[in-house]
Design a protein around this motif. Structure first.
Motif, PDB file in Angstrom:
ATOM      1  N   MET A 172      51.100  26.571  47.941  1.00 11.41           N
ATOM      2  CA  MET A 172      51.359  27.033  46.764  1.00 11.41           C
ATOM      3  C   MET A 172      50.547  28.046  46.283  1.00 11.41           C
ATOM      4  N   THR A 173      49.397  28.184  46.643  1.00  8.29           N
ATOM      5  CA  THR A 173      48.374  29.439  46.205  1.00  8.29           C
ATOM      6  C   THR A 173      49.073  30.637  46.925  1.00  8.29           C
ATOM      7  N   THR A 174      49.353  31.715  45.815  1.00  8.79           N
ATOM      8  CA  THR A 174      50.059  32.756  46.259  1.00  8.79           C
ATOM      9  C   THR A 174      49.216  34.122  45.875  1.00  8.79           C
ATOM     10  N   GLU A 175      48.694  34.407  44.738  1.00 11.10           N
ATOM     11  CA  GLU A 175      47.851  35.427  44.490  1.00 11.10           C
ATOM     12  C   GLU A 175      46.543  35.313  43.809  1.00 11.10           C
ATOM     13  N   LYS A 176      45.557  36.040  44.395  1.00  7.40           N
ATOM     14  CA  LYS A 176      44.157  35.909  43.915  1.00  7.40           C
ATOM     15  C   LYS A 176      44.405  36.801  42.146  1.00  7.40           C
ATOM     16  N   ILE A 177      43.861  35.922  41.217  1.00  9.05           N
ATOM     17  CA  ILE A 177      44.029  36.379  39.714  1.00  9.05           C
ATOM     18  C   ILE A 177      42.757  36.455  39.260  1.00  9.05           C
ATOM     19  N   GLY A 178      41.685  35.963  39.866  1.00  8.20           N
ATOM     20  CA  GLY A 178      40.403  35.910  39.113  1.00  8.20           C
ATOM     21  C   GLY A 178      39.312  35.747  40.339  1.00  8.20           C
TER      22      GLY A 178
ATOM     23  N   ASP B 198      37.044  31.533  43.528  1.00  7.61           N
ATOM     24  CA  ASP B 198      38.258  32.366  43.382  1.00  7.61           C
ATOM     25  C   ASP B 198      39.232  31.697  42.816  1.00  7.61           C
ATOM     26  N   VAL B 199      40.191  32.301  41.963  1.00 12.50           N
ATOM     27  CA  VAL B 199      41.174  31.864  41.287  1.00 12.50           C
ATOM     28  C   VAL B 199      42.503  32.358  41.707  1.00 12.50           C
ATOM     29  N   TYR B 200      43.473  31.579  41.912  1.00  8.40           N
ATOM     30  CA  TYR B 200      44.715  31.903  42.497  1.00  8.40           C
ATOM     31  C   TYR B 200      45.781  31.081  41.615  1.00  8.40           C
ATOM     32  N   THR B 201      47.000  31.811  41.800  1.00 12.56           N
ATOM     33  CA  THR B 201      48.254  31.299  40.964  1.00 12.56           C
ATOM     34  C   THR B 201      48.464  30.073  41.865  1.00 12.56           C
ATOM     35  N   TYR B 202      49.162  29.010  41.182  1.00 13.55           N
ATOM     36  CA  TYR B 202      49.444  27.874  41.750  1.00 13.55           C
ATOM     37  C   TYR B 202      50.608  27.168  41.209  1.00 13.55           C
ATOM     38  N   GLY B 203      51.782  27.274  41.870  1.00  8.53           N
ATOM     39  CA  GLY B 203      53.166  26.911  41.379  1.00  8.53           C
ATOM     40  C   GLY B 203      53.423  27.995  40.359  1.00  8.53           C
ATOM     41  N   GLU B 204      54.255  27.510  39.226  1.00  8.44           N
ATOM     42  CA  GLU B 204      54.994  28.266  38.546  1.00  8.44           C
ATOM     43  C   GLU B 204      54.169  28.527  37.221  1.00  8.44           C
ATOM     44  N   ASP B 205      53.338  27.676  36.839  1.00 10.67           N
ATOM     45  CA  ASP B 205      52.572  27.878  35.517  1.00 10.67           C
ATOM     46  C   ASP B 205      50.918  27.401  35.727  1.00 10.67           C
ATOM     47  N   ARG B 206      50.852  27.322  36.919  1.00 10.97           N
ATOM     48  CA  ARG B 206      49.181  26.837  37.177  1.00 10.97           C
ATOM     49  C   ARG B 206      48.363  27.854  37.819  1.00 10.97           C
ATOM     50  N   ALA B 207      46.989  27.434  37.618  1.00 18.40           N
ATOM     51  CA  ALA B 207      46.078  28.392  38.465  1.00 18.40           C
ATOM     52  C   ALA B 207      45.264  27.286  39.106  1.00 18.40           C
TER      53      ALA B 207
ATOM     54  N   ILE C 173      42.797  22.361  39.358  1.00 19.01           N
ATOM     55  CA  ILE C 173      43.951  22.966  38.807  1.00 19.01           C
ATOM     56  C   ILE C 173      44.101  22.982  37.431  1.00 19.01           C
ATOM     57  N   PHE C 174      44.417  24.180  37.009  1.00 14.83           N
ATOM     58  CA  PHE C 174      44.418  24.343  35.322  1.00 14.83           C
ATOM     59  C   PHE C 174      45.686  24.974  34.853  1.00 14.83           C
ATOM     60  N   GLU C 175      46.008  24.792  33.795  1.00 19.62           N
ATOM     61  CA  GLU C 175      47.153  25.504  33.160  1.00 19.62           C
ATOM     62  C   GLU C 175      46.747  27.019  33.194  1.00 19.62           C
ATOM     63  N   ARG C 176      47.639  27.751  33.671  1.00 15.59           N
ATOM     64  CA  ARG C 176      47.566  29.074  33.788  1.00 15.59           C
ATOM     65  C   ARG C 176      47.529  29.961  32.319  1.00 15.59           C
ATOM     66  N   ILE C 177      46.404  30.941  32.396  1.00 12.16           N
ATOM     67  CA  ILE C 177      46.346  31.849  31.086  1.00 12.16           C
ATOM     68  C   ILE C 177      47.232  32.918  31.277  1.00 12.16           C
ATOM     69  N   GLU C 178      47.836  33.639  30.308  1.00  8.71           N
ATOM     70  CA  GLU C 178      48.729  34.719  30.510  1.00  8.71           C
ATOM     71  C   GLU C 178      48.233  35.641  29.533  1.00  8.71           C
ATOM     72  N   GLY C 179      47.442  35.390  28.757  1.00  7.17           N
ATOM     73  CA  GLY C 179      46.877  36.489  27.894  1.00  7.17           C
ATOM     74  C   GLY C 179      45.613  37.105  28.359  1.00  7.17           C
ATOM     75  N   PRO C 180      44.917  38.381  27.770  1.00  4.96           N
ATOM     76  CA  PRO C 180      43.808  38.985  28.422  1.00  4.96           C
ATOM     77  C   PRO C 180      42.761  38.217  27.794  1.00  4.96           C
ATOM     78  N   SER C 181      41.563  38.627  28.712  1.00  2.00           N
ATOM     79  CA  SER C 181      40.394  38.363  27.797  1.00  2.00           C
ATOM     80  C   SER C 181      39.551  39.169  26.578  1.00  2.00           C
ATOM     81  N   PHE C 182      38.695  38.454  26.016  1.00  4.91           N
ATOM     82  CA  PHE C 182      38.188  39.447  24.833  1.00  4.91           C
ATOM     83  C   PHE C 182      37.833  40.602  25.306  1.00  4.91           C
ATOM     84  N   ASN C 183      37.162  40.669  26.502  1.00  8.68           N
ATOM     85  CA  ASN C 183      36.344  41.732  27.113  1.00  8.68           C
ATOM     86  C   ASN C 183      37.814  42.846  27.438  1.00  8.68           C
TER      87      ASN C 183
END
Length: 271
Positions: free
Chosen positions: A1-7, A13-22, A68-78
């Motif tokens: 289910m992990t497909t793309e490193k996002i952080g 390391d943080v990856y996408t996990y399913g449709e709306d999880r990380a 496993i976390f709900e995936r964040i779609e918005g940008p960081s404050f930084n």
């Protein structure tokens, strides 16, 4: 289910996990108890209404333990501040407001920050302390006021995101409880005394330091203006913040400077 490193962080390391999880995946060298504690803390703070994302617990992927976390779609404050400097002031104000909102949540289910700091006095980065210095620091830490606000201890603009119609704070590995002043002190330390990005060219590093110093001033001004907290209350926790930073991360480039300031504080206590 992990497909793309996002952080990527210091320990995961943080990856996408399913449709709306990380998923945060940790190397085998990471302490399982610490990972379990982070998942527990992340679940608790979300239940308390702290700006955060839902935690769905632990799982294993190819032998690696992850959360496993709900995936964040918005940008960081930084990212917001770097993309448009005109938003820098608002980012600083939002940083303070989100932090105050977090501190409005109370719990007795997280470790006491004073106990956490006292435990750090036995950590390797602080092994240069003399017995007398360690005794003085223990007494100082025990004398600090008790509190039950949710504390983060790694609160800075790269750990706060825009999410849906609000904000989300991530990385609850060092979550504890205590007075809000303790957490504000730690954030002030992160914006002034700790290592910036390793390997950054000197001129760019100087620019980052100037910007970080301005962020610290604007963040503190907003926090003090919108809460009853005072600068004196924050200053009282700065030695504790340095002890925690040394014990929690042990970054070589920071170690000598922070340790000297802790030892200087001990001399002041004894004067």
């Amino acid at each position: 289910m992990t497909t793309e490193k996002i952080g990527r962080g210091r320990t995961s390391d943080v990856y996408t996990y399913g449709e709306d999880r990380a998923i945060k995946l940790y190397p085998p060298s990471e302490d399982r108890a610490g990972i379990e504690q982070e998942a527990k803390a992340a679940t608790l703070v979300h239940q308390l209404g702290v700006p955060s994302v839902r935690c769905d617990g632990l799982t294993e992927v190819e032998g690696l333990l992850g959360i496993i976390f709900e995936r964040i779609e918005g940008p960081s404050f930084n990212e917001v501040a770097e993309k448009d400097l005109r938003k820098f002031g608002q980012v600083c104000r939002d940083l303070a407001d989100c932090h105050a909102q977090m501190h409005a949540a109370h719990t007795t289910e997280l470790p006491d920050i004073r106990d956490l700091a006292i435990g750090m006095l036995e950590a390797a980065p602080l092994d240069q302390l003399s017995d007398d210095e360690r005794t003085a620091l223990t007494a100082h830490l025990k004398s600090l006021p008790e509190g039950d606000s949710v504390l983060h201890l790694d609160y800075h603009p790269q750990n706060v995101f825009h999410h849906r119609d609000g904000w989300a704070i991530i990385d609850w590995h060092s979550a504890c409880r205590g007075p809000a002043a303790a957490d504000v002190a730690m954030s002030a330390l992160l914006m002034s005394e700790v290592e910036l990005f390793p390997g950054t060219p000197p001129l760019k590093l100087l620019l980052y330091q100037i910007v970080r110093g301005l962020m610290r001033r604007l963040y503190l001004a907003r926090y003090f203006a919108t809460t009853e907290l005072t600068r004196g209350e924050v200053d009282a926790w700065m030695t504790c913040a340095r002890v925690l930073r040394l014990g929690l991360l042990n970054i070589e480039s920071e170690r000598g400077r922070l340790l000297r300031r802790v030892q200087t504080a001990v001399k002041v206590m004894a004067a």
